[in-house]
Design a protein around this motif. Structure first.
Motif, short mmCIF file in Angstrom:
data_model
loop_
_atom_site.label_atom_id
_atom_site.label_comp_id
_atom_site.label_asym_id
_atom_site.label_seq_id
_atom_site.Cartn_x
_atom_site.Cartn_y
_atom_site.Cartn_z
N HIS A 1 74.52 43.12 83.81
CA HIS A 1 75.35 41.93 83.97
C HIS A 1 74.72 40.69 83.36
O HIS A 1 75.40 39.70 83.14
N ASN A 2 73.43 40.71 83.13
CA ASN A 2 72.75 39.53 82.62
C ASN A 2 72.01 39.89 81.34
O ASN A 2 70.95 40.52 81.36
N ALA A 3 72.59 39.50 80.20
CA ALA A 3 71.98 39.81 78.92
C ALA A 3 70.68 39.05 78.70
O ALA A 3 69.91 39.38 77.80
N GLY A 4 70.42 38.03 79.53
CA GLY A 4 69.18 37.28 79.39
C GLY A 4 67.96 38.04 79.87
O GLY A 4 66.83 37.66 79.56
N ARG B 1 65.82 41.12 79.39
CA ARG B 1 65.63 42.11 78.34
C ARG B 1 65.43 43.50 78.92
O ARG B 1 64.67 43.69 79.87
N LYS B 2 66.11 44.46 78.33
CA LYS B 2 65.97 45.85 78.75
C LYS B 2 64.74 46.45 78.09
O LYS B 2 64.54 46.32 76.87
N ALA C 1 59.61 53.56 75.49
CA ALA C 1 58.14 53.54 75.46
C ALA C 1 57.59 52.57 76.50
O ALA C 1 56.59 52.85 77.18
N GLU C 2 58.23 51.41 76.66
CA GLU C 2 57.78 50.43 77.64
C GLU C 2 58.03 50.94 79.07
O GLU C 2 57.20 50.72 79.96
N GLN C 3 59.14 51.62 79.28
CA GLN C 3 59.39 52.21 80.61
C GLN C 3 58.35 53.27 80.93
O GLN C 3 57.87 53.37 82.06
#
Length: 456
Positions: free
Chosen positions: A150-153, A155-156, A160-162
């Motif tokens: 819901h919030n594009a601000g 960052r997903k 690799a980071e997960q």
């Protein structure tokens, strides 16, 4: 618009009649859109309601694009055209400058919508696919399109980071007395779990992890997801955006040297636009009043406001900064004060003993609770937050999801339909953990249909 400080995309106006406006409304304002039966249904419903006088038509519609396109009604009076043109420039400035819209790529809006429409038509006209199969996938995708971030601000994280975060989370905290304590083996994180972290983007996850989908089905899921991402900023800023456009149409038209008859007509039309709606929220009214209250605080702050916000301040610079960085939830949380709520006679009502009653009014003791209830229903807050937890639940490729329960229950009939669509796209059993009547509940949809039972 330079003299008012507005920064707009190039603006194009098109004059349309009632039939054309109904068509643009059904297609969400787009001059090109992919075909689907729901748009035809929407057109017929709007046309019937308009024909019987149950609902009217908007004075204008504006597209978030570069260059921006606005549709004006042919039968608007001269005064109404002046008002709507000024209103359009307020929207234009908001689209260009509000940070929520920065990821919508307005320079590509029209070409992207046309490209998607061409692709869907090509699939529907393909004898090996056909319109029925295309519409079946689109039906399911539409039902799930707003089950996403819901919030594009925010960052997903990349896979690799997960993975790195999962490894880091499994490490025991640093022990300052490690030399005297026995060594403990760190638990091994389950790096084979898919997804590693709860996944809110349901359509994209199915597209990427269901190996049985065809190329055209994956493309349809991408199309629906991309269009939802285009419209989410408008949902998230409805009150701010309409209030900002109303603020500027009032300011611009009031600065013009109009004849007395046009000034009187303008006052009538403006009052109709920003009037309160008893029993519901008029975003034009709430946004307009809040922007004007911010301007008042800048110019003539009360002692309490001066202590909290400082001031007096550069009023228009403050308004432009707020227009740039906020969305409805943060906007109302910061600037919808108890004083303003009491001026607008705001209250909260809800069901009690088979009827609706006033539960709170915005007095000194309760205004914050009333405000928070309002905020919980604006923007994407009205959509339930649901994540995919496991794509191989029970080791049988079942899809396991969880609902972030916040006191608002899922409507069981809607949940059944949505899980049926999810089952259609995933092709295996789907399980959703939620809360009903304050009890953990497991909703399930498989080849035998829908079932609901207490969670173990």
């Amino acid at each position: 618009m330079d003299q008012f400080g507005l920064e707009c995309f190039p603006q194009v106006f098109e004059i349309c009649d009632e039939e054309q406006m109904l068509g643009y409304m059904a297609y969400h304002g787009m001059p090109a859109h992919y075909p689907h039966w729901s748009f035809g249904k929407s057109f017929e419903k709007l046309k019937t309601l308009y024909g019987y006088g149950v609902s009217g038509l908007p004075y204008e519609m504006v597209i978030n694009s570069n260059e921006s396109i606005a549709y004006l009604m042919r039968n608007n009076s001269l005064c109404l055209q002046i008002l709507t043109i000024a209103h359009v420039y307020g929207h234009n400035d908001f689209f260009r400058n509000n940070t929520t819209f920065q990821a919508t790529h307005p320079e590509l809006t029209l070409s992207n919508f046309k490209s998607r429409a061409d692709r869907v038509r090509r699939y529907a006209e393909d004898p090996a696919i056909g319109a029925d199969k295309v519409e079946a996938v689109l039906d399911a995708a539409h039902a799930l399109s707003f089950n996403c971030r819901h919030n594009a601000g925010v960052r997903k994280l990349s896979p690799a980071e997960q993975r790195e975060r999962a490894i880091e989370s499994a490490r025991p905290p640093r022990d300052p007395h490690q030399d005297i304590h026995p060594t403990q083996d760190a638990p091994e994180p389950n790096l084979r779990r898919i997804p590693l972290e709860p996944e809110p983007d349901i359509l994209l996850f199915i597209r990427d992890h269901n190996p049985y989908l065809t190329t055209w089905e994956r493309d349809l899921l991408t199309i629906v997801h991309e269009e939802a991402q285009y419209f989410i900023p408008q949902i998230e800023t409805k009150i701010m955006n309409e209030g900002w456009a109303s603020f500027w149409h009032h300011r611009i038209v009031s600065s013009l040297d109009l004849p007395a008859d046009l000034q009187m007509e303008f006052m009538v039309h403006h009052s109709q636009v920003v009037r309160p709606h008893p029993g519901s929220i008029n975003p034009y009214y709430l946004g307009f009043r809040t922007w004007h209250d911010i301007l008042r605080r800048c110019e003539q702050p009360t002692p309490e406001e001066r202590e909290r916000y400082g001031g007096p301040t550069d009023d228009m610079a403050t308004l432009f900064r707020i227009r740039e960085v906020d969305r409805d939830a943060s906007f109302l949380r910061q600037f919808l004060s108890g004083r303003l709520m009491r001026e607008m006679d705001m209250y909260e009502f809800g069901p009690e003993d088979d009827q609706y009653v006033v539960q709170r009014v915005a007095d000194e003791d309760n205004w914050q609770q009333v405000r928070d209830t309002l905020i919980n229903g604006v923007g994407m807050s009205g959509f339930p937050v649901i994540h995919i937890d496991d794509a191989d639940y029970d080791g049988a490729r079942k899809l396991h999801l969880s609902h972030a329960y916040d006191g608002r229950e899922l409507e069981l009939g809607q949940a059944e339909k949505t899980l049926a669509y999810l089952h259609r796209l995933w092709g295996r059993e789907v399980v959703l953990e939620t809360t009903l009547q304050d009890k953990p509940t497991r909703l399930r949809y498989d080849q035998d249909g829908f079932s609901s039972r207490p969670a173990a």
